[in-house]
Structure formats: C-alpha cells, structure tokens
Scaffold this active site. Structure first.
Site, PDB file in Angstrom:
ATOM      1  N   ASP A 200      13.440  10.423  24.577  1.00 25.72           N
ATOM      2  CA  ASP A 200      13.255   8.999  25.356  1.00 25.72           C
ATOM      3  C   ASP A 200      13.190   8.858  26.767  1.00 25.72           C
ATOM      4  O   ASP A 200      14.384   9.449  27.206  1.00 25.72           O
ATOM      5  CB  ASP A 200      14.080   8.121  24.521  1.00 25.72           C
ATOM      6  CG  ASP A 200      13.907   6.783  24.668  1.00 25.72           C
ATOM      7  OD1 ASP A 200      14.410   6.146  25.566  1.00 25.72           O
ATOM      8  OD2 ASP A 200      12.876   6.260  23.799  1.00 25.72           O
ATOM      9  N   ASN A 208       8.642   0.603  34.221  1.00 24.00           N
ATOM     10  CA  ASN A 208       7.113  -0.303  33.990  1.00 24.00           C
ATOM     11  C   ASN A 208       7.186  -1.593  35.108  1.00 24.00           C
ATOM     12  O   ASN A 208       6.366  -1.800  35.578  1.00 24.00           O
ATOM     13  CB  ASN A 208       6.755  -0.576  32.725  1.00 24.00           C
ATOM     14  CG  ASN A 208       6.042   0.431  32.164  1.00 24.00           C
ATOM     15  OD1 ASN A 208       5.281   1.177  32.758  1.00 24.00           O
ATOM     16  ND2 ASN A 208       6.120   0.576  30.564  1.00 24.00           N
ATOM     17  N   ASP A 217       2.216   4.414  32.632  1.00 25.05           N
ATOM     18  CA  ASP A 217       0.996   5.331  31.764  1.00 25.05           C
ATOM     19  C   ASP A 217       1.034   6.749  32.767  1.00 25.05           C
ATOM     20  O   ASP A 217       1.071   7.839  31.935  1.00 25.05           O
ATOM     21  CB  ASP A 217      -0.391   4.709  31.689  1.00 25.05           C
ATOM     22  CG  ASP A 217      -0.414   3.616  30.906  1.00 25.05           C
ATOM     23  OD1 ASP A 217       0.364   3.552  30.017  1.00 25.05           O
ATOM     24  OD2 ASP A 217      -1.435   3.101  30.780  1.00 25.05           O
ATOM     25  N   GLU A 243       7.353   5.177  24.701  1.00 25.98           N
ATOM     26  CA  GLU A 243       7.891   6.342  25.672  1.00 25.98           C
ATOM     27  C   GLU A 243       8.773   7.538  24.871  1.00 25.98           C
ATOM     28  O   GLU A 243       9.431   8.182  25.450  1.00 25.98           O
ATOM     29  CB  GLU A 243       8.694   5.655  26.586  1.00 25.98           C
ATOM     30  CG  GLU A 243       9.956   5.216  26.212  1.00 25.98           C
ATOM     31  CD  GLU A 243      10.266   3.760  25.568  1.00 25.98           C
ATOM     32  OE1 GLU A 243      11.139   3.193  25.647  1.00 25.98           O
ATOM     33  OE2 GLU A 243       8.926   3.254  25.408  1.00 25.98           O
TER      34      GLU A 243
END
Length: 324
Positions: A200, A208, A217, A243
């Site tokens: 993770d 983000n 991304d 993620e």
C-alpha cells in the site's frame, strides 16, 4: 433478378466449373438440362435461398457473398466470396435440417442453381463429381478450422488484454482472482511454498492532494516499474485496486519473501516520480504485509493474513514490512 435459361442453353462451358473438373460431360449435361441459370443484380439473393430444400449455387459470372446462417444480425458479415467456377450451398444439400447461409450477389452475377436431387444423382452416377464434392468439403473444413483458430487467438488476445491494468501495465484484480487459486492449488500439490506481499503506497490521498491526480497516476506507474525491476521472471505483480499492489512469489518461503519485500520497500523509497530536474521530484514510500501459504489455506485466507500484516506495518509507522 432474371431467369436467363437452363444451363444447357446458357452457353457456359461446364469444364470451367470446379465441381465438374475431370468428370465426363456426356454424363453431366443431361442432368443439368433443366437446371436454371439466374442473373442476379448486385445485392439480390436467389428466391429459393430462404427455404430448406437444399440447393447448390454455382457462380458462372460475377461474385456471390456468403454469410453463415448462425451469424446473428449485426454480427460478422462477409464470411466469404464465391467467384466464377466456385459454388456454395453444399451443406444445405448434405444436411436438410441446416438453415441455409445468406447468399447475395456482390455485383451482377449469373448463378447456376442445382437442386439437391439433381446433385445427388450426379454424385451417384459420376465418380468425378463425387470426388470433387469431397475435395470441396475438405477445403471448407480446413477453412472453417483456420477461422476457428484465428478467432481463438483473437479471443485469447483480448482475454489477456482484459487481465492487464491499463495504467500501470501490471496484472489486474481480475487476473489475480483467476490466477491465485491455481497457484495455491499447485503449491499444495507440490508441497512448495508460496508467498504473497500486499503493498500500500503510504499517504497516497495526501500525495494526490498535494501534487494532483495526474502526478498520482505517474507515481503509481513509477511504483509499478520499481516493483517489476526487483522481481524474478517467475514472480508476478498485480494492481489490487487503487494504490494497493500485490506480489506473488512462487516457491518462496516466509523469510525469503520478507527479504524480497524489504528490497521492494528500499527500491520504492529511492524511486522518484519524475527524473526531470526542472520539476519537483516527489517520491513515494510503501507499507507491506507478507504472508506464506499454510496447509489447507485458500486464496481468501492468504490475502486476509497478508492484509492484516500490511495494516500492522501501517500502525508501526509505515514505510516498512510486517510478516504475518
């Protein structure tokens, strides 16, 4: 559509028809005396083509387009083109229960129509026609097999494509759901270890928010490349969702899997999302949970234990590895 004449009066040479090659014309012509020759305009179909009486259509001039009867409206079209000297409809003669293929002229076309009973008489009375029919059917069978192989290859290509995550290029969750049970079955049968690493990316929502979703991304892509660079050819990696990533290590026990996870953790720690010095160079870290298959354990059990180890790594400060 125009009924020109019978074949005997049409002026076409029978030796130019594949079905009649090598057959004695004196035996064939009397049987064809009443067989009609139709002139079809482009797009027209023979009126008899919709019934199930069984007829052979021999192209004398022009071209016929043939689409199998089992193709549904809107499906594949243009199955084949029948050129002068060639024929179609033999399966409707051999199998009265088979629905006729869709036949239509691709241009102005002259077609010899041979009813089933006439064709059977030619087969019975002329070995040359029987031999040519067998050759024709053999060709049809090879062509059908070749088309099936092409469809299988295309189907397998799209099936494999559907198993790839479009962003990272890793396998996706569907692939993992399909492949993991098989790997577990093999591990149990061979008595070999199998380990799974749940990964993770740390604080990815905050990443983000700070750098934007496009950069997020890019971070996922960079993480996927970093993970793939560490693994052996026999190992597998997949995007579990969002993620979260996974790594499968066949033939790898707990301690060796933990060592692989630690290398992955270090590799991600050093990975920059962008190498362009003119841009900010954010990087990502990851928390990892490692689990090795237990006797009798299934896929859900293995994933659950790896997931529990992952959350333990998070609780202990993230950017680290925990072993189930």
């Amino acid at each position: 559509m125009e009924h020109i004449a019978s074949f005997a009066a049409s002026g076409y040479a029978p030796d130019r028809v594949q079905l009649f090659h090598g057959a004695p014309l004196e035996a064939i012509l009397p049987l064809l005396a009443d067989c009609p020759v139709l002139r079809l305009r482009a797009g027209e179909s023979p009126p008899e083509a919709k019934d199930r009486q069984g007829r052979l259509y021999v192209v004398l001039h022009g071209a016929l387009g043939v689409t199998p009867a089992e193709v549904r409206p809107g499906g594949e079209r243009g199955f084949g083109t029948v050129l002068p000297g060639e024929c179609t409809g033999e399966l409707s003669v051999l199998d009265h229960g088979a629905p006729p293929d869709h036949v239509a002229a691709q241009e102005d076309t002259d077609v010899l129509v041979i009813p089933a009973d006439v064709l059977w008489r030619m087969v019975d009375e002329c070995h040359g026609v029987a031999r040519n029919m067998l050759r024709l059917l053999s060709f049809r069978l090879r062509a059908a097999n070749a088309q099936l192989r092409r469809r299988e290859k295309v189907g397998e290509f799209y099936r494999q494509l559907s198993m790839i995550d479009g962003l990272t290029g890793l396998h996706n969750r569907a692939w993992l759901n399909d492949r993991l049970p098989a790997l577990i079955d093999h591990a149990h049968a061979s008595r070999e270890p199998l380990s799974l690493i749940m990964i993770d990316l740390d604080h990815f929502k905050r990443f983000n928010d700070e750098h934007g979703h496009q950069t997020g991304d890019a971070a996922l892509v960079a993480a996927a490349k970093a993970i793939s660079s560490v693994l052996r050819p026999s190992d597998f990696s997949a995007r579990y969702g969002g993620e979260e990533l996974t790594v499968l290590l066949p033939g790898t026990g707990a301690q060796a899997a933990k060592a692989v996870a630690q290398r992955l953790c270090e590799q991600l720690r050093e990975t920059r999302v962008f190498e362009d010095a003119a841009r900010p160079l954010p990087h990502v870290t990851a928390s990892m949970g490692v689990a090795t298959i237990l006797d009798g354990e299934d896929a859900d059990g293995l994933v659950t234990r790896a997931d529990a180890a992952l959350y333990r790594a998070k609780e202990n400060g993230r950017n680290r590895v925990a072993l189930a």
